[in-house]
Scaffold this motif. Structure first.
Motif, PDB file in Angstrom:
ATOM      1  N   GLU A  91      -4.124   2.499   3.563  1.00 37.64           N
ATOM      2  CA  GLU A  91      -5.298   1.874   2.970  1.00 37.64           C
ATOM      3  C   GLU A  91      -6.156   0.868   3.939  1.00 37.64           C
ATOM      4  O   GLU A  91      -7.346   1.071   3.644  1.00 37.64           O
ATOM      5  CB  GLU A  91      -4.813   0.993   1.898  1.00 37.64           C
ATOM      6  N   LYS A 104      -6.643   5.126  -6.797  1.00 32.62           N
ATOM      7  CA  LYS A 104      -5.328   4.450  -6.167  1.00 32.62           C
ATOM      8  C   LYS A 104      -4.496   5.748  -5.727  1.00 32.62           C
ATOM      9  O   LYS A 104      -4.503   6.556  -6.442  1.00 32.62           O
ATOM     10  CB  LYS A 104      -4.622   3.471  -7.006  1.00 32.62           C
ATOM     11  N   GLY A 240      -1.277   5.880 -11.113  1.00 33.57           N
ATOM     12  CA  GLY A 240      -0.982   4.983 -10.524  1.00 33.57           C
ATOM     13  C   GLY A 240      -0.189   3.924 -11.304  1.00 33.57           C
ATOM     14  O   GLY A 240       0.166   2.822 -10.551  1.00 33.57           O
ATOM     15  N   PRO A 260       1.676  -1.117 -11.888  1.00 38.90           N
ATOM     16  CA  PRO A 260       1.422  -0.159 -10.991  1.00 38.90           C
ATOM     17  C   PRO A 260       2.732   0.160 -10.374  1.00 38.90           C
ATOM     18  O   PRO A 260       3.799  -0.269 -10.379  1.00 38.90           O
ATOM     19  CB  PRO A 260       0.697  -1.085  -9.802  1.00 38.90           C
TER      20      PRO A 260
END
Length: 541
Positions: A91, A104, A240, A260
């Motif tokens: 990322e 995500k 996610g 998450p």
């Protein structure tokens, strides 16, 4: 100082005084001789074993019984953990290259999926990430980039995960048994755990199966049931995310949390964990943890960006505590969940030992009863006694009094072996008992070499004391040569062998060292004491 006896004294008085003088001189020589040191050492050793008993030695599972457990490292978990560790760096690289993600990253089976605005962006991301890590396999489908682990790299990761889990299991189980807990690798993904004479087998098995994967995740939603959460999102959870259950309260009810799937902060960064008191009144048992530098940095970043939000502490897919982030937190934190003393100590132990590199499954569990072990010990002791008796008959028949001295050295040898095994915390196994019996044969062989050299010296006309001195000196080279070569073989067996073979090798190596000490030093001191005390003119050999 002389002793005066009147000439008119009776003959028996002369004899009694001479006997006393002889006894005084003999006792004086005994107490100042080297032989006295050996006797004292043997007495202290026997007292040590008599006082500490069984606890002074570690026994293998074949002697005391126990549990034999086979674990399998989950290959899928190895892949997910490796890809999870890459997410943060991926990322960061994409953000630095101005390649925006549409959603995500999510896991689908054993691959990590990145969704981009267009197929061109996905190809651009593929080129970037491929240059960053060539151990992974990248493929593009429409605007999605799929990342997974190559077979060669997976084999390497699996081997590392097995080795890491073995090390963690060793730390967790250390001190739970008076015997040696043996943990070994079997094949490419299996671990064998032998639990001999464990004080609390159920606790040991619990600690073996617990992955101790602790994660710190932001709470996005909560409900009284899974169904309620699914209803909130029309039966389809946001990408996610996942649902994790909390611990049941006193009434047996649970709260379910939406969190998450991925978090940058986990227990893999723990440096220390210990049980302390905390809570509102400082009387509740809590587990305090401390991160390393990287973990502290990540935890501070997570908490500083989400002040006022709820954070869940998830241990092995169960929420053990939920708290509101009131301020940024650095390296130190604590967990409080209404723990009992054994629960808190167990949790601190597994957290301190570290999380598994990958989760494990129980494949096989067998119980080995102590009866077989007791029978093995009994038979081993009987064989040792029979062997010593036969050697005693052989030694006295061929070497007379000197043969008895050789058997005395053998007994001392066995005492020395057990003492050394106790001090180095070596494990006595059934093959180890076989190694001890073999050592007895090697020790008598050393004595025979010495005695034959003494006989040759006597045949050449040397005095008794000279013959003994020359006999030990001449035989030393041959004895050292034979024992050193055998020691090297035993060391190779220990290095390349596993389990029973290592037990045999350890006993052999200790036995060889003990044989050299008793054969070349103890036996020689026996002869010196015998010759100097009794003024021997003809040796019984």
């Amino acid at each position: 100082m002389g002793v005066r006896v009147p000439p008119s004294a009776p003959m028996f008085l002369h004899y009694d005084i001479l006997r006393r003088v002889f006894m005084n001189v003999t006792m004086r020589r005994f107490f100042i001789s080297n032989f006295m040191g050996w006797i004292l050492f043997a007495a202290i050793t026997v007292a040590y074993f008599g006082f500490y008993g069984k606890n002074s030695l570690k026994f293998g599972i074949d002697l005391v019984g126990g549990s034999y457990i086979t674990l399998e490292v989950q290959k899928n978990d190895v892949v997910r953990n490796e890809l999870s560790d890459k997410i943060k760096s991926f990322e960061s690289s994409l953000k630095h290259a101005n390649i925006e993600l549409e959603a995500k990253p999510v896991f689908v089976d054993n691959s990590l999926h990145f969704k981009f605005m267009s197929k061109a962006k996905a190809h651009e991301a593929e080129v970037l990430l491929r240059s960053q890590d060539k151990n992974l396999i990248y493929s593009v489908t429409n605007s999605d980039l799929h990342v997974t682990v190559s077979p060669q790299y997976l084999s390497q990761l699996l081997s590392q995960a097995v080795d890491s889990n073995i090390e963690i299991l060793s730390r967790r189980l250390d001190g739970m048994s008076v015997a040696e807990i043996h943990i070994s690798k079997q094949g490419d993904r299996f671990i064998v755990v032998e639990l001999p004479d464990v004080r609390d087998p159920q606790q040991a098995k619990m600690m073996i199966g617990k992955s101790a994967v602790m994660e710190f995740k932001l709470v996005e939603d909560a409900a009284a049931s899974r169904e309620e959460l699914f209803d909130k999102y029309d039966q389809e959870l946001p990408e996610g995310t996942m649902i994790v259950a909390g611990k049941a309260n006193k009434n047996g009810h649970k709260v379910y949390y939406l969190v998450p799937e991925y978090t940058p902060v986990s227990g893999k960064y723990f440096k220390q964990a210990r049980v302390t008191f905390g809570g509102d009144f400082g009387t509740d048992l809590t587990v305090q943890f401390e991160f390393d530098d990287e973990g502290g940095k990540r935890f501070h970043e997570l908490t500083s960006r989400n002040i006022g939000k709820q954070m869940a502490i998830v241990l092995d897919d169960e929420v053990v505590q939920v708290a509101v982030i009131k301020s940024a937190i650095g390296k130190v934190g604590s967990i409080s969940g209404g723990f009992q003393a054994d629960e808190a100590n167990g949790l601190a132990r597994v957290l301190k030992s570290g999380a598994f590199k990958a989760k494990v499954n129980f494949i096989e569990e067998r119980e080995i009863g102590p009866t077989l072990g007791q029978e093995s010990v009994h038979n081993g002791l009987i064989s040792c006694v029979i062997g010593l008796l036969l050697l005693l008959i052989f030694g006295i028949y061929f070497y007379r009094l000197s043969g008895f001295f050789a058997i005395l050295a053998l007994v001392y040898n066995l005492i020395l072996i057990l003492l050394c095994m106790s001090f180095v915390k070596a494990t006595l196994t059934l093959p180890g008992i076989a190694g001890m019996i073999l050592t007895v044969g090697m020790a008598i062989d050393a004595s025979i070499l010495i005695y034959e050299q003494i006989k040759d010296c006597l045949a050449r006309g040397l005095s008794v004391s000279q013959s003994v001195q020359e006999g030990f000196s001449d035989a030393m080279v041959v004895i050292l040569d034979a024992n050193i070569t055998t020691f090297i073989v035993a060391a190779v067996l220990f290095y390349f062998g596993t389990g029973p073979i290592q037990g045999f090798a350890v006993t052999m190596m200790i036995g060889i060292v003990s044989t050299l000490i008793t054969g070349l030093f103890f036996l020689k001191s026996v002869f010196k004491f015998y010759l100097s005390t009794f003024h021997v003119s003809k040796l019984s050999i």
